[in-house]
Scaffold this active site. Sequence first.
Site, PDB file in Angstrom:
ATOM      1  N   TYR A  65       0.894  -1.162   0.000  1.00 15.88           N
ATOM      2  CA  TYR A  65       0.000   0.000   0.000  1.00 15.88           C
ATOM      3  C   TYR A  65       0.924   1.201   0.000  1.00 15.88           C
ATOM      4  O   TYR A  65       1.790   1.315   0.881  1.00 15.88           O
ATOM      5  CB  TYR A  65      -0.861   0.030   1.274  1.00 15.88           C
ATOM      6  CG  TYR A  65      -2.130  -0.785   1.205  1.00 15.88           C
ATOM      7  CD1 TYR A  65      -2.509  -1.610   2.267  1.00 15.88           C
ATOM      8  CD2 TYR A  65      -2.984  -0.714   0.110  1.00 15.88           C
ATOM      9  CE1 TYR A  65      -3.687  -2.347   2.223  1.00 15.88           C
ATOM     10  CE2 TYR A  65      -4.156  -1.453   0.056  1.00 15.88           C
ATOM     11  CZ  TYR A  65      -4.497  -2.266   1.112  1.00 15.88           C
ATOM     12  OH  TYR A  65      -5.661  -2.990   1.073  1.00 15.88           O
ATOM     13  N   ASP A  97      -6.101  -0.795  -6.390  1.00 19.50           N
ATOM     14  CA  ASP A  97      -7.582  -0.687  -6.370  1.00 19.50           C
ATOM     15  C   ASP A  97      -8.094  -0.146  -5.039  1.00 19.50           C
ATOM     16  O   ASP A  97      -9.277  -0.257  -4.746  1.00 19.50           O
ATOM     17  CB  ASP A  97      -8.196  -2.064  -6.658  1.00 19.50           C
ATOM     18  CG  ASP A  97      -7.815  -3.093  -5.596  1.00 19.50           C
ATOM     19  OD1 ASP A  97      -8.181  -4.267  -5.744  1.00 19.50           O
ATOM     20  OD2 ASP A  97      -7.124  -2.716  -4.617  1.00 19.50           O
ATOM     21  N   HIS A 128      -9.982  -7.115  -5.152  1.00 20.44           N
ATOM     22  CA  HIS A 128      -9.649  -7.062  -3.709  1.00 20.44           C
ATOM     23  C   HIS A 128     -10.551  -7.989  -2.899  1.00 20.44           C
ATOM     24  O   HIS A 128     -10.921  -7.688  -1.767  1.00 20.44           O
ATOM     25  CB  HIS A 128      -9.822  -5.623  -3.224  1.00 20.44           C
ATOM     26  CG  HIS A 128      -8.859  -5.165  -2.186  1.00 20.44           C
ATOM     27  ND1 HIS A 128      -7.764  -4.360  -2.420  1.00 20.44           N
ATOM     28  CD2 HIS A 128      -8.863  -5.354  -0.856  1.00 20.44           C
ATOM     29  CE1 HIS A 128      -7.144  -4.086  -1.290  1.00 20.44           C
ATOM     30  NE2 HIS A 128      -7.784  -4.671  -0.326  1.00 20.44           N
TER      31      HIS A 128
HETATM   32  C1  LIG Z   1      -9.857 -11.476   2.765  1.00 17.70           C
HETATM   33  C2  LIG Z   1      -8.962 -10.278   2.780  1.00 17.70           C
HETATM   34  C3  LIG Z   1      -8.468  -9.774   1.577  1.00 17.70           C
HETATM   35  C4  LIG Z   1      -7.619  -8.665   1.575  1.00 17.70           C
HETATM   36  C5  LIG Z   1      -7.269  -8.058   2.806  1.00 17.70           C
HETATM   37  C6  LIG Z   1      -7.742  -8.561   4.030  1.00 17.70           C
HETATM   38  C7  LIG Z   1      -8.586  -9.672   4.006  1.00 17.70           C
HETATM   39  C8  LIG Z   1      -9.106 -10.214   5.305  1.00 17.70           C
HETATM   40  N1  LIG Z   1      -6.502  -6.909   2.769  1.00 17.70           N
HETATM   41  S1  LIG Z   1      -7.246  -5.550   3.373  1.00 17.70           S
HETATM   42  O1  LIG Z   1      -7.502  -5.747   4.762  1.00 17.70           O
HETATM   43  O2  LIG Z   1      -6.466  -4.376   3.134  1.00 17.70           O
HETATM   44  O3  LIG Z   1      -8.494  -5.459   2.576  1.00 17.70           O
HETATM   45  C9  LIG Z   1      -5.655  -6.729   1.722  1.00 17.70           C
HETATM   46  C10 LIG Z   1      -4.473  -5.930   1.803  1.00 17.70           C
HETATM   47  O4  LIG Z   1      -4.006  -5.569   2.892  1.00 17.70           O
HETATM   48  N2  LIG Z   1      -3.854  -5.614   0.629  1.00 17.70           N
HETATM   49  C11 LIG Z   1      -4.284  -6.092  -0.595  1.00 17.70           C
HETATM   50  O5  LIG Z   1      -3.692  -5.783  -1.629  1.00 17.70           O
HETATM   51  N3  LIG Z   1      -5.365  -6.925  -0.683  1.00 17.70           N
HETATM   52  C12 LIG Z   1      -6.022  -7.272   0.451  1.00 17.70           C
HETATM   53  N4  LIG Z   1      -7.039  -8.191   0.390  1.00 17.70           N
HETATM   54  C13 LIG Z   1      -7.442  -8.743  -0.923  1.00 17.70           C
HETATM   55  C14 LIG Z   1      -6.668 -10.030  -1.243  1.00 17.70           C
HETATM   56  O6  LIG Z   1      -5.320  -9.743  -1.549  1.00 17.70           O
HETATM   57  C15 LIG Z   1      -7.261 -10.753  -2.443  1.00 17.70           C
HETATM   58  O7  LIG Z   1      -7.397  -9.832  -3.511  1.00 17.70           O
HETATM   59  C16 LIG Z   1      -8.610 -11.402  -2.104  1.00 17.70           C
HETATM   60  O8  LIG Z   1      -8.592 -11.899  -0.798  1.00 17.70           O
HETATM   61  C17 LIG Z   1      -8.875 -12.558  -3.048  1.00 17.70           C
HETATM   62  O9  LIG Z   1     -10.151 -13.048  -2.827  1.00 17.70           O
HETATM   63  P1  LIG Z   1     -10.455 -14.345  -1.930  1.00 17.70           P
HETATM   64  O10 LIG Z   1     -10.313 -13.912  -0.505  1.00 17.70           O
HETATM   65  O11 LIG Z   1     -11.861 -14.679  -2.307  1.00 17.70           O
HETATM   66  O12 LIG Z   1      -9.479 -15.433  -2.314  1.00 17.70           O
END
Ligand SMILES: Cc1cc2c(cc1C)[n+](S(=O)(=O)[O-])c1c(=O)[nH]c(=O)nc-1n2C[C@H](O)[C@H](O)[C@H](O)COP(=O)(O)O
Length: 493
Positions: A236, A264, A355
């Site tokens: 990020y 995104d 995401h």
């Molecule tokens: C489930 C989950 C996903 C997050 C995630 C945290 C969780 C609990 N976090 S978030 O807190 O900021 O949203 C990140 C993150 O740190 N950075 C990121 O690039 N994607 C983040 N993602 C998105 C992740 O990298 C994938 O794009 C997404 O999880 C794929 O979908 P599935 O969970 O269905 O496999």
Amino acid sequence: MTLTGEEIAKHNSKESCWVIVHGKAYDVTEFLPEHPGGPRIILKYAGKDATEEYEPIHPPDTLDKYLPKEKHLGDVNMDTVEQDEKADDPEEQERQERIKYMPILDQCFNLMDFEAVARRVMKKTAWAYYSSGADDEITMRENHSAYHKIWFRPRVLVDVKNIDFSTTMLGTKVDIPFYVTATALGKLGHPEGECVLTRGAHKHNVIQMIPTLASCSFDEIVDARRDPQTQWMQLYVNSNREITKNIVQHAEKRGIKGLFITVDAPQLGRREKDMRSKFDDTGSNVQNSGGDNVDRSQGAARAISSFIDPSLSWKDIPWFKSITKMPIILKGVQRVEDVLLAISHGVQGVVLSNHGGRQLDTARSGIEVLAEVMPELRRLGMDKQIEIYVDGGVRRATDIIKALCLGAKGVGIGRPFLYAMSAYGLDGVNKAMQLLKDEMEMNMRLIGCTSVDQLTPDMVDTRALSSHNTGVPQDTLGLNVYDPLSGPQPQAT
Ligand SMILES: Cc1cc2c(cc1C)[n+](S(=O)(=O)[O-])c1c(=O)[nH]c(=O)nc-1n2C[C@H](O)[C@H](O)[C@H](O)COP(=O)(O)O
């Protein structure tokens, strides 16, 4: 000198705010206005033990890094600290009961089984954070159901005795075409957080993408690596580019083999389950009495992401290329025009992703975007100029195979490994990865392919993919574990 709980409890206001973390006391009064998550989340624990709330959200070196030494007040005699009333909270007691009778690991036959168990045994706030999608969670559900709109065109009478589904990703040879994608706050689900995923990834020779917002420190996760294990880093971008530059160059020094810049999330999405569970969380007696209405709309996500730079744009790509030699991949690309821009800016790859449905609701699934992108790249003769990954909703090896047939190099998987870890620890992660390997071998055999280079577009029928009104057989398994938005709850009388 050892402090007592009684002395700490006197410093429970904005004017003088002491907290306990891991048996040590800290004066955070002056830090309150600087806290990225806002002062109120700290005031909730003013004068009390904040360890349980602090642990999953902050890498271990946070206080040493950001709180001046003179504010470190020393050890606390924890016998004198008032026990958190949570211990006899009936909801927590019920959860402990469910843990006592949870299914044994052998009863998990697919990735959805882990989700079903995790939903019953995880803490409410942890489940809310992991399972949350944005707004009405249409995209989160579309991610998984999109795969059900793609049908196989299997070959028969092919000698499928020996199957090899290994491949390479950014030059690294992996056993199976998936990687563990970046998901923040691993310690919400397990006390060892992201390091559990590191160990699972090592055992199965798959790549782990280390999140910026990990609970473990970056170095802890890298130290947990067993060479020649490969790790990537998800970034990020911080509004303070100096901080970003230090993070990127430190990662390169520590042997990270890919920089995945998240594009995104100029602002994190509205994850209402996460926000709701924070709202249910009782505020501290200080706030209730002191009239400080704790900012309960701060789900975990909002509280930890105020540093992200919304001004990030294509003009920053040359700067990234000037500060690192690592391959640069843009994570969160959602249309072919941006893939072409990525190629023209000379990045090595993109992840077609929304995401996990946690950002723009009603964005298309990654797999649907893939079906738009690859024919265009082939038409322009550019499909070999960039590695294309996809993530979101991958729950079966057939999903992985469909993505490769459509031209992906590999897929990212997030929630399933979080749920497996939260419910069963490292054994759960290993089981989940092994299940995918077993499914992969079976399904490659059944479609008549023996290696990933045979997974080509003619193996699938995608005519239904972009028509969003096609009914497909109900995804009962998915629906059974799906946790619908529960809407505003009646206030306890
Ligand atoms: C489930 C989950 C996903 C997050 C995630 C945290 C969780 C609990 N976090 S978030 O807190 O900021 O949203 C990140 C993150 O740190 N950075 C990121 O690039 N994607 C983040 N993602 C998105 C992740 O990298 C994938 O794009 C997404 O999880 C794929 O979908 P599935 O969970 O269905 O496999």
